[in-house]
Structures are given as C-alpha cells and as structure tokens.
Design a protein around this motif. Structure first.
Motif, PDB file in Angstrom:
ATOM      1  N   HIS A 458       0.910  -1.295   0.264  1.00 15.02           N
ATOM      2  CA  HIS A 458      -0.059  -0.054  -0.138  1.00 15.02           C
ATOM      3  C   HIS A 458       0.721   1.275   0.068  1.00 15.02           C
ATOM      4  N   GLN A 459       0.214   2.426  -0.386  1.00 14.83           N
ATOM      5  CA  GLN A 459       1.045   3.682  -0.577  1.00 14.83           C
ATOM      6  C   GLN A 459       0.751   4.403   0.853  1.00 14.83           C
ATOM      7  N   LEU A 460       1.424   5.738   1.103  1.00 13.94           N
ATOM      8  CA  LEU A 460       1.292   6.080   2.201  1.00 13.94           C
ATOM      9  C   LEU A 460      -0.201   6.711   2.798  1.00 13.94           C
ATOM     10  N   ASN A 461      -0.973   6.713   1.607  1.00 15.22           N
ATOM     11  CA  ASN A 461      -2.351   7.001   2.076  1.00 15.22           C
ATOM     12  C   ASN A 461      -3.295   5.826   2.298  1.00 15.22           C
ATOM     13  N   GLY A 462      -2.611   4.536   2.327  1.00 19.65           N
ATOM     14  CA  GLY A 462      -3.339   3.275   2.608  1.00 19.65           C
ATOM     15  C   GLY A 462      -3.731   2.526   1.356  1.00 19.65           C
ATOM     16  N   LEU A 463      -3.984   3.252   0.303  1.00 19.25           N
ATOM     17  CA  LEU A 463      -4.593   2.682  -0.898  1.00 19.25           C
ATOM     18  C   LEU A 463      -3.260   1.946  -1.729  1.00 19.25           C
ATOM     19  N   GLY A 464      -3.615   0.797  -2.318  1.00 22.34           N
ATOM     20  CA  GLY A 464      -2.695   0.154  -3.241  1.00 22.34           C
ATOM     21  C   GLY A 464      -2.961   0.710  -4.871  1.00 22.34           C
ATOM     22  N   CYS A 465      -1.962   0.269  -5.823  1.00 21.31           N
ATOM     23  CA  CYS A 465      -2.213   0.933  -6.936  1.00 21.31           C
ATOM     24  C   CYS A 465      -1.910  -0.190  -8.152  1.00 21.31           C
ATOM     25  N   ALA A 466      -2.853  -0.251  -8.825  1.00 20.06           N
ATOM     26  CA  ALA A 466      -2.813  -1.651  -9.981  1.00 20.06           C
ATOM     27  C   ALA A 466      -1.950  -1.285 -11.138  1.00 20.06           C
ATOM     28  N   VAL A 499      -8.610   8.136  -5.023  1.00 18.19           N
ATOM     29  CA  VAL A 499      -9.987   7.453  -4.698  1.00 18.19           C
ATOM     30  C   VAL A 499     -10.853   7.693  -5.944  1.00 18.19           C
ATOM     31  N   ASN A 500     -10.302   8.872  -7.070  1.00 18.44           N
ATOM     32  CA  ASN A 500     -11.086   8.788  -8.156  1.00 18.44           C
ATOM     33  C   ASN A 500     -10.508   8.111  -9.435  1.00 18.44           C
ATOM     34  N   CYS A 501      -9.472   7.281  -9.026  1.00 19.84           N
ATOM     35  CA  CYS A 501      -8.622   6.510 -10.279  1.00 19.84           C
ATOM     36  C   CYS A 501      -9.131   5.124 -10.325  1.00 19.84           C
ATOM     37  N   SER A 502      -9.445   4.666 -11.486  1.00 21.20           N
ATOM     38  CA  SER A 502      -9.968   3.343 -11.802  1.00 21.20           C
ATOM     39  C   SER A 502      -8.923   2.045 -11.170  1.00 21.20           C
ATOM     40  N   LEU A 542     -16.802  14.597  -1.563  1.00 18.82           N
ATOM     41  CA  LEU A 542     -16.992  13.671  -2.066  1.00 18.82           C
ATOM     42  C   LEU A 542     -15.881  12.338  -2.053  1.00 18.82           C
ATOM     43  N   LYS A 543     -14.640  12.965  -1.694  1.00 21.85           N
ATOM     44  CA  LYS A 543     -13.534  12.018  -1.438  1.00 21.85           C
ATOM     45  C   LYS A 543     -13.821  11.369  -0.196  1.00 21.85           C
ATOM     46  N   LEU A 544     -14.202  12.059   0.921  1.00 22.63           N
ATOM     47  CA  LEU A 544     -14.664  11.454   2.180  1.00 22.63           C
ATOM     48  C   LEU A 544     -15.835  10.237   2.056  1.00 22.63           C
ATOM     49  N   ARG A 545     -16.706  10.556   1.237  1.00 23.15           N
ATOM     50  CA  ARG A 545     -17.748   9.633   1.109  1.00 23.15           C
ATOM     51  C   ARG A 545     -17.331   8.482   0.306  1.00 23.15           C
ATOM     52  N   LYS A 546     -16.372   8.474  -0.592  1.00 28.35           N
ATOM     53  CA  LYS A 546     -15.612   7.481  -1.544  1.00 28.35           C
ATOM     54  C   LYS A 546     -14.770   6.645  -0.379  1.00 28.35           C
ATOM     55  N   ILE A 547     -14.085   7.246   0.493  1.00 32.12           N
ATOM     56  CA  ILE A 547     -13.356   6.543   1.640  1.00 32.12           C
ATOM     57  C   ILE A 547     -14.234   5.761   2.520  1.00 32.12           C
ATOM     58  N   ASP A 548     -15.419   6.497   2.674  1.00 29.65           N
ATOM     59  CA  ASP A 548     -16.104   5.661   3.632  1.00 29.65           C
ATOM     60  C   ASP A 548     -16.822   4.300   2.937  1.00 29.65           C
TER      61      ASP A 548
END
Length: 578
Positions: A458-466, A499-502, A542-548
């Motif tokens: 995972h990255q610093l924001n906790g999300l991975g990247c494909a 959060v907006n990236c596919s 919108l970013k917060l809702r997507k993280i939720d």
C-alpha cells in the motif's frame, strides 16, 4: 421539340418492369416555382402531369424548358432502373442552386454545394456514400451539358467518431416522446383495421397502399391537428424502435440484433435473454418492468400491443405470399416485391413526418432523434427524479463507475449532491453485509478492487495501485503536470486523486487501513481552510464519501483493529500537521 406546348418527349420511363406505368414527367421542370427546398408548386415529377402542367401554364419558362430537355437527354443515357435515383440527385443540386439565388446551371455553386453536403455528413443528416452519389451525379450532369470541362474534385470526410450523446432538455424530450407515440399508435390502429377489413374481404388493396387521415394530439402543448399518414408499416416499425429504446434503455445495435424469440413475458414484466454488451465485455438483459420502475407499466402495455400487431401483420403477409428472410424483431417491407427485409433505422426521417412539418409551421421544432441521446436522457431524467441509484444501475445495467461518470443530470451542485447521497446509500448497504463473499461481490459490482493484505503493497494513503508500470491516463496526466514544474517522477504520486482513479486498490490489512483512516483525518482537518469555496468543500466531501465506501467493504475485524491503532497512536506520522 422545344416549344411552349406540352412536350411528350420529356416523359421518361424509370422502371423497365412496369410496362411504362412508372414515369418521370419532366415538363413540370419548365414551370417556375417547381424548384427549391420549399417550392411554390407542390407537385413531384412522378407520373404523367399534363393536367397539372396545363393548369399552371402561366408559370411556363422557356429557359427552364431547355434545362428540362438537357436533363431528359442525360437521364436517357442510363438504364431505366437507375434514372429515378440520378434524377433525385440532380434535383437536389438544382434545388440548392435555387435556394442560394443562383442560376440553376451556375458552375460557381458546385463548391458551395459540396461543402453543404460535407456539413450534412458531419451532422449525420446523410451518409458518406449518399454524399458521394449526389456529388457524382452532379459532376456527370454538368460535364454532359458543357458547364464544366472536367470533374470538380472534392474529398468528403466521414464521421469516424460517434456523435456525442447530448442530453435533451425536458421540453425537447417530451416533444419527441409525444410525436413518436402519436405516430406509433396511429399506425398501429391503421394496421389493425386494414388486417381486420382484409380478412373480412372488405379490402382488396395492399398494405403498402394504406393511407389515412389521423388526428395528432400533443397533450403537453395542448395542440391537436389532422395529418395524412402513409406507409403505416414503415412508420410503425420506426416509432416502435424508438419506444423500445426509451422503455428498455438499450442501444441501437442491441435492438437491431434482437430476434423475435429473444423476449419473453414474466410475472414482473418483459425481459430478454442474455445479450452480449461488447464495450462492457459482459452479458446483460433488456427489460421492461422487471426493475420495478413505475413508468414501465405503460411500456408493458406498449410491448403487448406491438407484439399483437406484429403477429397480425406477419400472418397477413404470409397468407399473401410475402417472403420472410429473417426472424428479426423489426422488419421492413420492400415496396416492389413486398419481401420482408431486415430493419435499418433512419432516425433523421422523423423530421420529415407530417406531424413534425405541421409543428414546424407553428414554430415548434422537433430536435433530431438520436438513440444514444434518448437513452442517456431517460436514464438521467429517471435518476434525477427518483434519486434511486440502485434502481438506475439495475435498469440500465451499468457499473458504478459508469453511474458516477454519466448520471445525476442538472447543475453541478445537484450532480455532486446526488452522487454523495448515492455513495452514502451504498455505504449503508455494505455495512449491513456480514460475509466477506457478499462484500467482495458488491465491490466487484461497483468496480472496486478489494484485495487481502499480503497480496499488494500500500501507499502512504493506505491504498494500493494496480498501475505499477505507470501506463494509465491518470499516471501520464500526473507526469505531465510534474514536468511543467521541472520534476521527473518515476511513479504516479497523486495521492489525493487515488480515490477517483480506476486503478485504485483497497488493501485489506490493519496497517493499510490505519494509513487510510489517517489520510481521511487529514482531509477532514483541512476542510475549514476552503470554507469560502463551495466547490472545494464539495470535492472534499465527495472524497470522504468514497473513503467511507471503501472502508465499508473492509473486514469489520480489520477495520476495528485499525481504528484502535488510530486511537492509541494518533494519525500516521506522514499525515500529522506539524
């Protein structure tokens, strides 16, 4: 001979199998008021027109008579079966010349005419082959009469990209539905009556000869008037096709490929068998009523009427020896041999219907009918009115990414608000799911990649990247922005846009979720800084809702441990405000 009398040499046969009954009478071309897109003399050149010619003899022009003779000599060089098409092409050019205020054989009008055809290709009024046919006939005719010495060269460009599916305004959308519905139910009534009377031996003429005066009722405008409806089967199939688009939310290709036995009626409504959706690389089912949409009740009534009329027409035509070469849901009848052929939509034809012309005379203009625009309009209109994303995605069979990209019509603020509400509903639904399989299935449906901890970093924001290689559009866009600042990053580091990236991946382990929770805390902390900008606040929301939504898909045990770590250790050190 060339004189002011009616010239029998200008009667040109246009069908070698009709024994002289199908003719063009070019004497009408000698009358002033015949040319132009809106001619004063409302008469075509089809059929013998001696009586009409003598009645309007005061409009006779010797100069026009010479042009008629030149055109007659030119047409006689073609086979009889080709003459009508060639005449139609040349008449189109002469009408353009007249509308532009030029002499009919003025060579300076050739280039503007070609540019006019090119503009009609761009707005999809005509196709590339049609334009080339008009261009070829014009060139040959002008060469034949000596106006030009060589072919005028013009290279037409086709529309390689599909026209953008703009959304109709509510008033335009209602007008299209009203006009198409009037056409459909009017033609449906004509066809039912014709079959019934023919079966009772009260009619002996063919279906293609049907013609009736009907009343059009545009209810939302409080307008009604009479019009003449010809070729009811042709218009019945075209209007039914558009109504199928509206009620099933399907695209043009899906309906053209649909077979009659692909649709079935169930207790809930109408549903097709599985159909392959090429661009989405998946199988879908078209339906009317199955999704639970209240407006589909009228669609079910329309479907039953369509199949009833379609069955009657097929039986009627079979009894009279018509050849049926396919089992498509939609078909057309050839006017010459009455053979049933595969249907091909011509959406531009609706602008030429008598209802549209009458509305135009009253300064009410019907917009060009586009299946893509209709589908997108009905989808967004229903989504905006009902505010039910689950119903929308179920009926349209879209992924969540498609929903985010195309739905919630209206102004920007309404759109963002609707998407935020939809994300909240999805989050609540995900939180109510207990099993991992259910959560994983929902994640796949929403096009969210959910993986267990050990399979991806995972990255610093906790999300991975494909997108490890950095070939995606998001990565290239980030790299381009950085180069403008004289930076050369090796990988995409646009963490705020993840959060907006596919290619975003939700990594299901404690450390990754802890980092994601910390990143969320940072966003919430910084929101007051942008309190003066409503757009910035909405973007953060919108970013917060997507993280939720991402967090709602995570194993509750992993999420609880990450929250506990956040409570004990505070925000991850990278995201702490110094």
């Amino acid at each position: 001979m060339i004189n002011k009398d009616y010239d029998v040499d200008l009667i040109i046969s246009v069908d070698e199998n009709s024994e002289g009954r199908s003719v063009l009478d070019l004497n009408v071309l000698s009358l002033e008021g015949f040319f132009g897109s809106s001619p004063k003399l409302n008469r075509s050149a089809r059929g013998v027109a001696k009586e009409f010619f003598l009645k309007n003899y005061s409009n006779y022009s010797g100069e026009l008579h010479e042009i008629a003779c030149l055109l007659g000599e030119f047409l006689c060089e073609y086979k009889q079966g080709s003459r009508l098409s060639v005449y139609s092409n040349i008449k189109t050019f002469l009408d353009f010349q007249f509308d532009e205020g030029r002499d009919l054989l003025e060579p300076k009008g050739v280039e503007p005419f070609c540019r006019h055809l090119q503009s009609k290709i761009y707005d999809r009024s005509i196709g590339l082959s049609h334009a080339r046919s008009l261009y070829s006939s014009m060139n040959k005719f002008l060469l034949n009469v000596g106006v030009i010495r060589s072919d005028f060269v013009f290279l037409f460009k086709g529309c390689t990209l599909p026209k953008k599916a703009d959304v109709y305004s509510e008033s335009d959308f209602k007008l299209i539905i009203s006009v198409v519905s009037n056409i459909y139910f009017g033609c449906s009534g004509i066809l039912k009556e014709h079959v019934e009377r023919s079966n009772d031996k009260k009619r002996s003429f063919s279906l293609s000869s049907c013609c009736e005066t009907l009343e059009a009722d545009i209810k939302h405008l409080c307008i009604s008037f009479d019009y003449v409806q010809k070729h009811p089967l042709y218009w019945f199939m075209h209007s039914a096709f558009i109504l199928f688009v509206i009620y099933t939310w399907s695209n043009e290709k899906q309906l053209l490929d649909l077979q009659a036995d692909n649709l079935g009626v169930s207790d809930d409504g109408v549903e097709s068998c599985f159909l392959y959706k090429g661009r989405a690389n998946k199988f879908i089912r078209l339906n009317i009523g199955v999704s639970g949409l209240e407006a589909d009740k009228k669609g079910i009534d329309f479907f039953k009427d369509f199949f009833e009329v379609r069955k009657c027409i097929l039986e009627y035509l079979k009894e009279r020896g018509s050849v049926i070469g396919h089992d498509g849901l939609f078909f057309v009848q050839n006017r010459l041999d009455e053979e049933l052929r595969k249907f091909k939509l011509c959406s531009a034809i609706f602008l030429d219907h008598p209802i549209s012309k009458e509305l135009k005379s009253r300064s009410i203009y019907l917009q060009s009918v586009s299946c893509r625009a209709l589908r997108k309009s009905i989808e967004q209109y229903v989504d905006y009115k009902l505010q039910d994303p689950f119903l929308t995605t179920s009926k349209a069979q879209h992924t969540w990414q498609t929903y985010l990209k195309n739905y919630s019509s209206g102004n920007v603020k309404d759109s963002r608000s609707n998407i935020t509400d939809a994300l909240r509903e999805l989050t609540e639904k995900a939180n109510s799911m207990e099993s991992r399989n259910d959560r994983k299935a929902l994640a796949e449906y929403l096009d969210i990649c959910l993986v267990q901890g050990g399979s991806m970093q995972h990255q610093l924001n906790g999300l991975g990247c494909a997108d490890k290689e950095g070939h995606s559009n998001s990565s290239k866009s980030f790299e381009k922005k950085q180069k403008k600042m004289n930076r050369t990053p090796k990988l995409c580091a646009d963490l705020s846009n993840c959060v907006n990236c596919s290619h975003c991946v939700v990594v299901e382990n404690v450390d990754a979720i802890y980092n994601l929770l910390s990143f969320k805390e940072l966003i919430e902390f910084n929101k007051p800084v942008f309190i003066g900008s409503s757009k910035a606040v909405e973007n953060y929301e919108l970013k917060l809702r997507k993280i939720d939504l991402f967090l709602s898909l995570v194993d509750p045990v992993v999420l609880a441990k990450a929250k506990k770590k956040l409570a004990h250790e505070g925000v991850y050190e990278v995201w702490r405000i110094q």
